[in-house]
Design a protein around this motif. Structure first.
Motif, mmCIF file in Angstrom:
data_model
loop_
_atom_site.group_PDB
_atom_site.id
_atom_site.type_symbol
_atom_site.label_atom_id
_atom_site.label_comp_id
_atom_site.label_asym_id
_atom_site.label_seq_id
_atom_site.Cartn_x
_atom_site.Cartn_y
_atom_site.Cartn_z
ATOM 1 N N ASN A 178 -12.143 -13.089 6.935
ATOM 2 C CA ASN A 178 -12.660 -14.381 6.534
ATOM 3 C C ASN A 178 -11.838 -15.309 6.050
ATOM 4 N N LEU A 179 -12.224 -16.665 6.196
ATOM 5 C CA LEU A 179 -11.078 -17.519 5.850
ATOM 6 C C LEU A 179 -11.625 -18.334 4.599
ATOM 7 N N LEU A 180 -10.653 -18.615 3.630
ATOM 8 C CA LEU A 180 -10.954 -19.505 2.744
ATOM 9 C C LEU A 180 -9.777 -20.556 2.318
ATOM 10 N N LEU A 181 -10.282 -21.544 1.791
ATOM 11 C CA LEU A 181 -9.388 -22.677 1.446
ATOM 12 C C LEU A 181 -9.307 -23.137 0.070
ATOM 13 N N VAL A 182 -8.318 -23.942 -0.450
ATOM 14 C CA VAL A 182 -8.386 -24.397 -1.686
ATOM 15 C C VAL A 182 -7.969 -25.956 -1.539
ATOM 16 N N SER A 183 -8.683 -26.905 -2.070
ATOM 17 C CA SER A 183 -8.697 -28.270 -2.140
ATOM 18 C C SER A 183 -9.024 -28.898 -3.568
ATOM 19 N N ALA A 184 -7.843 -29.482 -4.228
ATOM 20 C CA ALA A 184 -8.202 -30.115 -5.646
ATOM 21 C C ALA A 184 -8.528 -28.897 -6.386
ATOM 22 N N GLY A 185 -8.088 -27.669 -6.423
ATOM 23 C CA GLY A 185 -8.416 -26.651 -7.409
ATOM 24 C C GLY A 185 -9.722 -26.048 -6.986
ATOM 25 N N VAL A 186 -10.412 -26.257 -6.128
ATOM 26 C CA VAL A 186 -11.908 -25.607 -5.551
ATOM 27 C C VAL A 186 -11.450 -24.718 -4.425
ATOM 28 N N LEU A 187 -11.959 -23.409 -4.685
ATOM 29 C CA LEU A 187 -12.011 -22.550 -3.868
ATOM 30 C C LEU A 187 -13.096 -22.578 -2.797
ATOM 31 N N MET A 188 -12.901 -22.538 -1.380
ATOM 32 C CA MET A 188 -14.136 -23.053 -0.461
ATOM 33 C C MET A 188 -14.223 -21.955 0.594
ATOM 34 N N THR A 189 -15.215 -21.492 0.982
ATOM 35 C CA THR A 189 -15.311 -20.632 2.378
ATOM 36 C C THR A 189 -16.686 -21.163 2.988
ATOM 37 N N ALA A 190 -16.713 -20.772 4.241
ATOM 38 C CA ALA A 190 -17.657 -21.134 5.180
ATOM 39 C C ALA A 190 -19.139 -20.506 4.919
ATOM 40 N N ASP A 191 -20.213 -21.471 5.081
ATOM 41 C CA ASP A 191 -21.334 -21.051 5.047
ATOM 42 C C ASP A 191 -21.686 -19.900 6.271
ATOM 43 N N LEU A 192 -21.940 -18.705 5.687
ATOM 44 C CA LEU A 192 -22.240 -17.990 7.028
ATOM 45 C C LEU A 192 -23.938 -17.703 7.252
ATOM 46 N N SER A 193 -24.394 -18.518 7.021
ATOM 47 C CA SER A 193 -25.908 -18.444 7.153
ATOM 48 C C SER A 193 -26.465 -18.517 9.060
ATOM 49 N N ARG A 194 -25.570 -19.064 9.651
ATOM 50 C CA ARG A 194 -25.809 -19.253 11.161
ATOM 51 C C ARG A 194 -25.098 -18.151 12.121
ATOM 52 N N CYS A 195 -24.076 -17.847 11.469
ATOM 53 C CA CYS A 195 -23.013 -16.659 12.245
ATOM 54 C C CYS A 195 -21.903 -16.516 11.250
ATOM 55 N N GLY A 196 -20.885 -15.570 11.874
ATOM 56 C CA GLY A 196 -19.856 -14.868 11.175
ATOM 57 C C GLY A 196 -20.391 -13.701 10.436
ATOM 58 N N VAL A 197 -19.198 -13.091 9.853
ATOM 59 C CA VAL A 197 -19.432 -11.759 9.195
ATOM 60 C C VAL A 197 -19.228 -11.953 7.562
ATOM 61 N N ALA A 198 -20.096 -11.711 6.728
ATOM 62 C CA ALA A 198 -19.885 -11.860 5.459
ATOM 63 C C ALA A 198 -19.103 -10.728 4.663
ATOM 64 N N GLY A 199 -17.840 -11.081 4.687
ATOM 65 C CA GLY A 199 -16.922 -9.914 4.318
ATOM 66 C C GLY A 199 -16.950 -9.328 2.717
ATOM 67 N N VAL A 200 -16.920 -7.982 2.544
ATOM 68 C CA VAL A 200 -16.950 -7.373 1.399
ATOM 69 C C VAL A 200 -15.759 -8.183 0.409
ATOM 70 N N MET A 201 -14.508 -8.593 0.949
ATOM 71 C CA MET A 201 -13.342 -8.587 0.208
ATOM 72 C C MET A 201 -13.670 -10.272 0.022
ATOM 73 N N ARG A 202 -14.312 -10.983 0.961
ATOM 74 C CA ARG A 202 -14.705 -12.469 0.597
ATOM 75 C C ARG A 202 -15.761 -12.363 -0.633
ATOM 76 N N ALA A 203 -16.667 -11.486 -0.781
ATOM 77 C CA ALA A 203 -17.567 -11.410 -1.983
ATOM 78 C C ALA A 203 -16.923 -11.227 -3.014
ATOM 79 N N GLU A 204 -16.003 -10.251 -3.025
ATOM 80 C CA GLU A 204 -15.413 -9.670 -4.269
ATOM 81 C C GLU A 204 -14.493 -10.800 -4.718
ATOM 82 N N LEU A 205 -13.805 -11.546 -4.015
ATOM 83 C CA LEU A 205 -12.963 -12.719 -4.263
ATOM 84 C C LEU A 205 -13.732 -13.970 -4.932
ATOM 85 N N LEU A 206 -14.788 -14.028 -4.493
ATOM 86 C CA LEU A 206 -15.663 -15.228 -4.856
ATOM 87 C C LEU A 206 -16.205 -14.969 -6.270
#
Length: 271
Positions: A178-206
Motif C-alpha cells: 500500500n502507498l501512503l503520502l504526507v502533505s502538510a503533516g496530513v497522512l493520506m492513502t488512496a480510497d480503495l472502494s473501487r479497486c486495490g487491496v486494503a492491507g492490514v499494515m495500512r489499517a494498523e498504521l492509520l
C-alpha cells in the motif's frame, strides 16, 4: 517446505479445487515472530469480510486455531493462508454445499536489503492499470493477474516496487504494497472502494497515527498530488515500511513522519 491442508501436513491438492480453476478464494500473508502470527486479528477480519462478500462459509475459530498451531511450529518466517471454496465440478455454479479448503504454507522471511528501509526505494511506473470492480475492491482474492502483469514490466534491481494507478489515472498502491503520502503533516492513502487491496499494515498504521493525533485522510489521490507530497512511503505486513525516494526523475526525502511510523512497524515485525 512446511505446509498443511485442512489442518494436516500435505503437499498435494485436488485438481478439482476451485481456487485453481477460477481463483475462487482468498489469501493472507502473515509474518510470524517468535511463533506468533503478527496482526492476526486484522488478517482474520479481512478474511471474514472477503468470505462474506464472496458468500463463502468460513469457521474463523478453526482458522485461528490452525494458524496459531502452524505458526508455533514455524517459529520465524511467513505464513501464506489460502482459503478456497474447495472442490467443484466443471462450470461456474457454486457447489451446494461448498466445503472450503484451508491451505497453510510456510516460507522464510524475505531477505530484503536493509537499504530499502533506511534510504528508501525507487518506484517503477507500471503501465498495467487496476480495473474498477467495487464488489472485489479491498479484498485479497486469489486472482492477482493485474499484479502479475505489472510485476513483469521491470527486471532490474534498481526498482524495488511498482506504482499502480487505476483505469481513471488515480494513484492506488504498489504491486504488493500500500502507498501512503504526507502533505502538510496530513497522512493520506488512496480510497480503495473501487479497486486495490486494503492491507492490514495500512489499517494498523492509520489507527496508530489517528491515536497519536495525526490527521489521516482516505480519499482519491491524483498523480499530481503524489508528486507534490512531502513524504511518500510503502507498507505491507511483511517488511513494514519503505520510504519512497524516487519515481522517474522525481525525488522525495525520507521525512520525520515516515521515520515515526517505521518505529511502530519495527516493534511489530522486528524489521
Amino acid at each position: 517446505m512446511l505446509s498443511w491442508v485442512d489442518g494436516q501436513p500435505a503437499e498435494l491438492l485436488s485438481v478439482k479445487d476451485r481456487g485453481l480453476a477460477y481463483g475462487d478464494g482468498l489469501f493472507e500473508t502473515i509474518a510470524v515472530k517468535a511463533g506468533q502470527p503478527t496482526l492476526l486479528e486484522r488478517h482474520l477480519a479481512r478474511l471474514a469480510e472477503g468470505c462474506a462478500r464472496l458468500r463463502m462459509p468460513v469457521e474463523l475459530p478453526v482458522v485461528r486455531a490452525q494458524v496459531l498451531a502452524f505458526s508455533q511450529q514455524l517459529g520465524e518466517g511467513v505464513v501464506k493462508l489460502i482459503l478456497t471454496r474447495g472442490d467443484g465440478q466443471r462450470g461456474y455454479a457454486v457447489p451446494q454445499p461448498a466445503k472450503p479448503r484451508l491451505i497453510l504454507q510456510a516460507s522464510a522471511k524475505p531477505a530484503y536489503p536493509a537499504a530499502h528501509a533506511e534510504h528508501g526505494v525507487r518506484l517503477f511506473p507500471c503501465v498495467t492499470r487496476l480495473a474498477e470492480q467495487p464488489v472485489l475492491a479491498g479484498l485479497k482474492h486469489l486472482n492477482r493477474l493485474e499484479q502479475v502483469l505489472a510485476r513483469s514490466e521491470w527486471h532490474d534491481a534498481e526498482h524495488a516496487e511498482g506504482l499502480m494507478l487505476d483505469t481513471s489515472g488515480r494513484v492506488i498502491e504498489g504491486v504488493y504494497s500500500n502507498l501512503l503520502l504526507v502533505s502538510a503533516g496530513v497522512l493520506m492513502t488512496a480510497d480503495l472502494s473501487r479497486c486495490g487491496v486494503a492491507g492490514v499494515m495500512r489499517a494498523e498504521l492509520l489507527a496508530q497515527a489517528d491515536a497519536q493525533g495525526i490527521e489521516c485522510q482516505v480519499r482519491d489521490i491524483s498523480y499530481a498530488e503524489l508528486l507534490a507530497a512531502d513524504e511518500v512511503m510503502l507498507c505491507n505486513s511483511v517488511y513494514g515500511i519503505w520510504p519512497v525516494r524516487a519515481l522517474l526523475a522525481h525525488g522525495w526525502p525520507v521525512g520525520p513522519l515516515t521515520r515515526k511510523l517505521q518505529a511502530i512497524t519495527r516493534d511489530l515485525l522486528d524489521c
